[in-house]
Scaffold this motif. Structure first.
Motif, short mmCIF file in Angstrom:
data_model
loop_
_atom_site.label_atom_id
_atom_site.label_comp_id
_atom_site.label_asym_id
_atom_site.label_seq_id
_atom_site.Cartn_x
_atom_site.Cartn_y
_atom_site.Cartn_z
N ILE A 1 -70.97 -28.61 18.95
CA ILE A 1 -72.08 -28.18 18.09
C ILE A 1 -73.42 -28.48 18.74
O ILE A 1 -73.50 -29.14 19.78
CB ILE A 1 -72.01 -28.86 16.70
CG1 ILE A 1 -72.15 -30.39 16.87
CG2 ILE A 1 -70.74 -28.50 15.98
CD1 ILE A 1 -72.48 -31.12 15.59
N GLU A 2 -74.47 -27.99 18.10
CA GLU A 2 -75.85 -28.33 18.49
C GLU A 2 -76.76 -28.19 17.28
O GLU A 2 -76.34 -27.78 16.20
CB GLU A 2 -76.35 -27.46 19.65
CG GLU A 2 -76.52 -28.22 20.95
CD GLU A 2 -77.44 -29.44 20.87
OE1 GLU A 2 -78.17 -29.60 19.88
OE2 GLU A 2 -77.42 -30.25 21.80
N PHE A 3 -78.05 -28.54 17.50
CA PHE A 3 -79.13 -28.38 16.53
C PHE A 3 -78.80 -29.02 15.17
O PHE A 3 -78.81 -28.36 14.14
CB PHE A 3 -79.48 -26.90 16.34
CG PHE A 3 -79.90 -26.21 17.61
CD1 PHE A 3 -80.78 -26.82 18.48
CD2 PHE A 3 -79.41 -24.95 17.92
CE1 PHE A 3 -81.17 -26.19 19.66
CE2 PHE A 3 -79.80 -24.31 19.10
CZ PHE A 3 -80.68 -24.94 19.96
N PRO A 4 -78.50 -30.33 15.16
CA PRO A 4 -78.25 -30.99 13.88
C PRO A 4 -79.52 -31.06 13.04
O PRO A 4 -80.60 -31.35 13.54
CB PRO A 4 -77.78 -32.39 14.29
CG PRO A 4 -78.48 -32.63 15.60
CD PRO A 4 -78.51 -31.28 16.28
N THR A 5 -79.39 -30.79 11.75
CA THR A 5 -80.52 -30.89 10.82
C THR A 5 -80.06 -31.62 9.57
O THR A 5 -78.86 -31.76 9.31
CB THR A 5 -81.06 -29.50 10.43
OG1 THR A 5 -80.00 -28.74 9.84
CG2 THR A 5 -81.61 -28.76 11.64
#
Length: 454
Positions: free
Chosen positions: A333-337
């Motif tokens: 995954i990427e771009f955790p918010t």
């Protein structure tokens, strides 16, 4: 550059668009929540026509914006961030102001103290209008004398802004505190062994969390196109814990397993002296795979161990200087918010998207919601020909739960001239979009966005 040898960052979903456009009264499938009255702005690299920056991270910044109000999508527009680089001015690294203003400004968007700022980690923020026109650089009345991270943190309890700046020459790392009114009131240098690609950090209710990780500046790469950074097996990896009002001498450094994190989800104090940090961690080999795919140089002597870009948890015991760490999940995954009203505070929910360069038959395009208290996930799988961008959480009016709100993400078709802004209910991600705004053109995969409520 020719079409048959175009690097990955000029191909398919990464390919830049050639111009600035505007479209009104966009088509919407489903129903937009009436309470979404504002602008979704997303930043990302978009090289000027006829130019090749040598790395995905080095394209000139372009903002893509969608205006939502009264259940309608009033407009879409895209604008380059017009820094001096747009006019061919090159940075003079012997002049501080030139070096800090001649940047791409291509990474993220911040709304603070009444200003909308376009950010990149190697220079000053650039103010833009609500219609995406460039105003100019911001140095907080001349007090900001370093670069500004593209990932500052806003304290949800006070509105104060915490940020840092990195440099290729000492000071390599400087911490800054800006009030809710926009006054820079404190700067302090933090000692690290050398210049690294420190991209993100975290705050808790009482502390600042530093990530000093082994992707380092390599002076031998300065004369080549692209990013002069690469993985180092020699640098080491550690996390630093500093009181928010502390100084360099107050940082407690704790060694961790070698890995790299572009992005932190959140950090929180669970008990006195214990801090939990969650982010997306790359193993050495997966970082090298991603880095070379973006145009970077491979490691000189990489310890090829493990694979994955996974949601990861470090539990730090500050008193004993020890850490317990490990992956939360096996998805790449990427771009955790998160719900930004929980920044630095107790939170259980993390949103993320499939890592674009790691999409395959085992890692399908998805927007994902993690419940880190129970180590469970919920996800919406996209059609395989579409890829999601960062999912920004927007609280619902009168929200009482952590996931009481919406997720906004610009999705991009892999090959067709098509893109959409999708709106999902954050408490039921797997149900898919409650509304889809059809954009008038393809939007290249980019980096980070922000919702600016009216």
């Amino acid at each position: 550059m020719t079409a048959d040898v175009a690097p990955a960052y000029f191909s398919d979903e990464f390919a830049p668009v050639p111009d600035e456009v505007e479209a009104l009264d966009l088509e919407v499938t489903g129903r937009l929540p009436d309470e979404l009255a504002g602008r979704y702005l997303r930043n990302g690299p978009n090289p000027l026509p006829g130019t090749d920056p040598g790395h995905n991270f080095l394209g000139q910044g372009m903002l893509h914006g969608v205006r939502l109000v009264d259940g309608r999508a009033k407009w879409y527009r895209n604008r380059w961030v017009h820094t001096p680089l747009m006019d061919g001015v090159r940075p003079d690294h012997t002049d501080r102001l030139s070096a800090l203003t001649c940047t791409t400004s291509n990474t993220s968007v911040l709304h603070h103290a009444g200003k909308i700022l376009s950010l990149v980690e190697n220079g000053l923020p650039w103010e833009v209008t609500a219609d995406l026109d460039t105003v100019g650089p911001v140095d907080f009345g001349g007090k900001l004398r370093t670069a500004m991270t593209a990932h500052p943190k806003v304290d949800p309890l006070t509105g104060d802004l915490y940020l840092f700046g990195v440099g290729l020459r000492p000071p390599f790392l400087t911490f800054h505190h800006v009030t809710a009114a926009g006054d820079l009131v404190r700067s302090t240098e933090i000692t690290v062994p050398g210049p690294t690609m420190m991209h993100d950090f975290a705050i808790t209710r009482n502390h600042v969390v530093w990530l000093d990780l082994p992707v380092v500046f390599d002076p031998d790469l300065r004369t080549r196109p692209g990013m002069p950074f690469r993985w180092s097996d020699e640098y080491g990896a550690r996390i630093g814990i500093m009181p928010r009002d502390g100084r360099d001498a107050d940082v407690k450094w704790i060694d961790v397993e070698p890995g790299y994190a572009f992005h932190v989800a959140n950090a929180k104090e669970t008990t006195p002296g214990r801090i939990v940090v969650e982010g997306v961690r790359y193993t050495p080999s997966t970082f090298d795979r991603i880095w070379t795919g973006l145009g970077g140089e491979p490691s000189r002597s990489l310890a090829m161990t493990g694979s994955g870009a996974n949601l990861y948890r470090w539990t730090l015991d500050v008193a004993t200087g020890t850490v317990s760490e490990g992956a939360v999940d096996d998805l790449d995954i990427e771009f955790p918010t998160i719900n930004d009203n929980r920044t630095g505070l107790t939170s259980d929910l993390v949103y993320a998207v499939t890592a674009p360069l790691l999409v395959d038959e085992n890692n399908k395009p998805a927007i994902i919601k993690y419940d880190t208290a129970n180590d469970t996930r919920d996800q919406w799988l996209l059609d395989p020909s579409w890829l999601p961008g960062e999912a920004e959480f927007v609280p619902a009016a009168g929200a009482t739960r952590e996931d009481d709100g919406w997720l906004l993400s610009i999705t991009t078709h892999k090959s067709a001239d098509a893109a959409a802004l999708v709106v999902l209910a954050a408490d039921n991600v797997s149900a898919g979009p409650v509304a889809t705004v059809h954009l008038p053109r393809r939007v290249p995969l980019g980096f980070h966005g922000n919702w600016i409520q009216d």
